[in-house]
Design an enzyme around this catalytic site. Structure first.
Site, PDB file in Angstrom:
ATOM      1  N   ASN A 169     -11.937 -31.510 -81.402  1.00 44.63           N
ATOM      2  CA  ASN A 169     -12.832 -31.961 -80.343  1.00 44.63           C
ATOM      3  C   ASN A 169     -14.225 -32.214 -80.930  1.00 44.63           C
ATOM      4  O   ASN A 169     -14.862 -31.287 -81.422  1.00 44.63           O
ATOM      5  CB  ASN A 169     -12.900 -30.895 -79.241  1.00 44.63           C
ATOM      6  CG  ASN A 169     -13.955 -31.163 -78.203  1.00 44.63           C
ATOM      7  OD1 ASN A 169     -14.427 -32.278 -78.031  1.00 44.63           O
ATOM      8  ND2 ASN A 169     -14.345 -30.111 -77.496  1.00 44.63           N
ATOM      9  N   CYS A 209     -13.792 -26.936 -75.084  1.00 49.80           N
ATOM     10  CA  CYS A 209     -12.696 -26.339 -75.838  1.00 49.80           C
ATOM     11  C   CYS A 209     -12.806 -24.815 -75.901  1.00 49.80           C
ATOM     12  O   CYS A 209     -11.804 -24.132 -76.127  1.00 49.80           O
ATOM     13  CB  CYS A 209     -12.624 -26.937 -77.236  1.00 49.80           C
ATOM     14  SG  CYS A 209     -14.179 -26.914 -78.136  1.00 49.80           S
ATOM     15  N   HIS A 210     -13.992 -24.271 -75.655  1.00 51.31           N
ATOM     16  CA  HIS A 210     -14.168 -22.813 -75.678  1.00 51.31           C
ATOM     17  C   HIS A 210     -13.427 -22.135 -74.529  1.00 51.31           C
ATOM     18  O   HIS A 210     -13.207 -20.936 -74.568  1.00 51.31           O
ATOM     19  CB  HIS A 210     -15.661 -22.453 -75.636  1.00 51.31           C
ATOM     20  CG  HIS A 210     -16.365 -22.917 -74.410  1.00 51.31           C
ATOM     21  ND1 HIS A 210     -16.776 -24.226 -74.229  1.00 51.31           N
ATOM     22  CD2 HIS A 210     -16.727 -22.248 -73.285  1.00 51.31           C
ATOM     23  CE1 HIS A 210     -17.364 -24.337 -73.062  1.00 51.31           C
ATOM     24  NE2 HIS A 210     -17.347 -23.157 -72.459  1.00 51.31           N
ATOM     25  N   GLU A 216     -20.493 -18.063 -68.756  1.00 51.87           N
ATOM     26  CA  GLU A 216     -19.806 -18.654 -67.613  1.00 51.87           C
ATOM     27  C   GLU A 216     -19.170 -17.601 -66.710  1.00 51.87           C
ATOM     28  O   GLU A 216     -18.584 -17.948 -65.684  1.00 51.87           O
ATOM     29  CB  GLU A 216     -18.716 -19.615 -68.100  1.00 51.87           C
ATOM     30  CG  GLU A 216     -19.248 -20.825 -68.813  1.00 51.87           C
ATOM     31  CD  GLU A 216     -18.142 -21.803 -69.189  1.00 51.87           C
ATOM     32  OE1 GLU A 216     -17.080 -21.811 -68.531  1.00 51.87           O
ATOM     33  OE2 GLU A 216     -18.354 -22.576 -70.134  1.00 51.87           O
ATOM     34  N   TYR A 229      -3.453 -22.044 -74.622  1.00 57.78           N
ATOM     35  CA  TYR A 229      -2.904 -23.164 -75.386  1.00 57.78           C
ATOM     36  C   TYR A 229      -1.500 -23.500 -74.881  1.00 57.78           C
ATOM     37  O   TYR A 229      -1.142 -24.667 -74.750  1.00 57.78           O
ATOM     38  CB  TYR A 229      -2.856 -22.823 -76.883  1.00 57.78           C
ATOM     39  CG  TYR A 229      -4.219 -22.712 -77.510  1.00 57.78           C
ATOM     40  CD1 TYR A 229      -4.893 -23.838 -77.965  1.00 57.78           C
ATOM     41  CD2 TYR A 229      -4.843 -21.471 -77.648  1.00 57.78           C
ATOM     42  CE1 TYR A 229      -6.148 -23.737 -78.545  1.00 57.78           C
ATOM     43  CE2 TYR A 229      -6.102 -21.362 -78.225  1.00 57.78           C
ATOM     44  CZ  TYR A 229      -6.751 -22.495 -78.670  1.00 57.78           C
ATOM     45  OH  TYR A 229      -7.996 -22.394 -79.230  1.00 57.78           O
TER      46      TYR A 229
END
Length: 160
Positions: free
Chosen positions: A120, A128-129, A155, A92
């Protein structure tokens, strides 16, 4: 508005569309999915194809037609989210520095970024994850921290 649902191994998603664009992709409880209520429109077919590729552990090579609606600030943050590569994360704080620089501000709070990230409307596709705490912690996520963890593991962003 049109609605459709998608079941993944560890989560379920509700798709919403205006008929042409995906306008919302949100997490839902698998037990709350109504039977046979899906609407078959081309954008939902594209989103399902994208999600099938994504949940197979690969980076999709296209983006379905999406329409984001938000404040100018939210739109800047969401645009930046779409630039975070598959399998990578940012904090962030890093996003706050980048957005501040792009908007000519001396500094910006990570909390302001978190507020925009939290609003979002198109989860996963607008990733956003992939935003984490400065210490690597998994913080706030509409689908829940366990789902965020599973998405990042999918991922191979890092081993959690």
């Amino acid at each position: 508005m049109f609605y459709c649902y998608y079941n993944a191994d560890f989560t379920a998603l509700k798709m919403e569309s205006d008929g042409d664009f995906l306008t919302r992709l949100s997490f839902t409880d698998k037990n709350q999915i109504p039977p046979n209520k899906d609407v078959d429109i081309p954008v939902f077919d594209d989103v399902k194809k994208w999600l099938n590729i994504y949940f197979s552990g690969k980076a999709p090579d296209f983006t379905p037609a999406i329409k984001l609606t938000g404040t100018d600030f939210q739109m800047k943050v969401w645009a930046r989210l779409t630039e975070i590569p598959f399998g990578k994360t940012v904090t962030y704080g890093e996003l706050a520095k980048e957005i501040a620089a792009k908007t000519g501000k001396e500094k910006m709070s990570a909390q302001a970024i978190g507020g925009a990230v939290g609003k979002n409307p198109i989860g996963i596709i607008v990733p956003c994850h992939r935003v984490i705490g400065r210490d690597g912690s998994l913080t706030g996520f509409a689908g829940g921290i366990e789902v965020k963890k599973r998405l990042l593991e999918l991922e191979r962003a890092f081993d959690l």
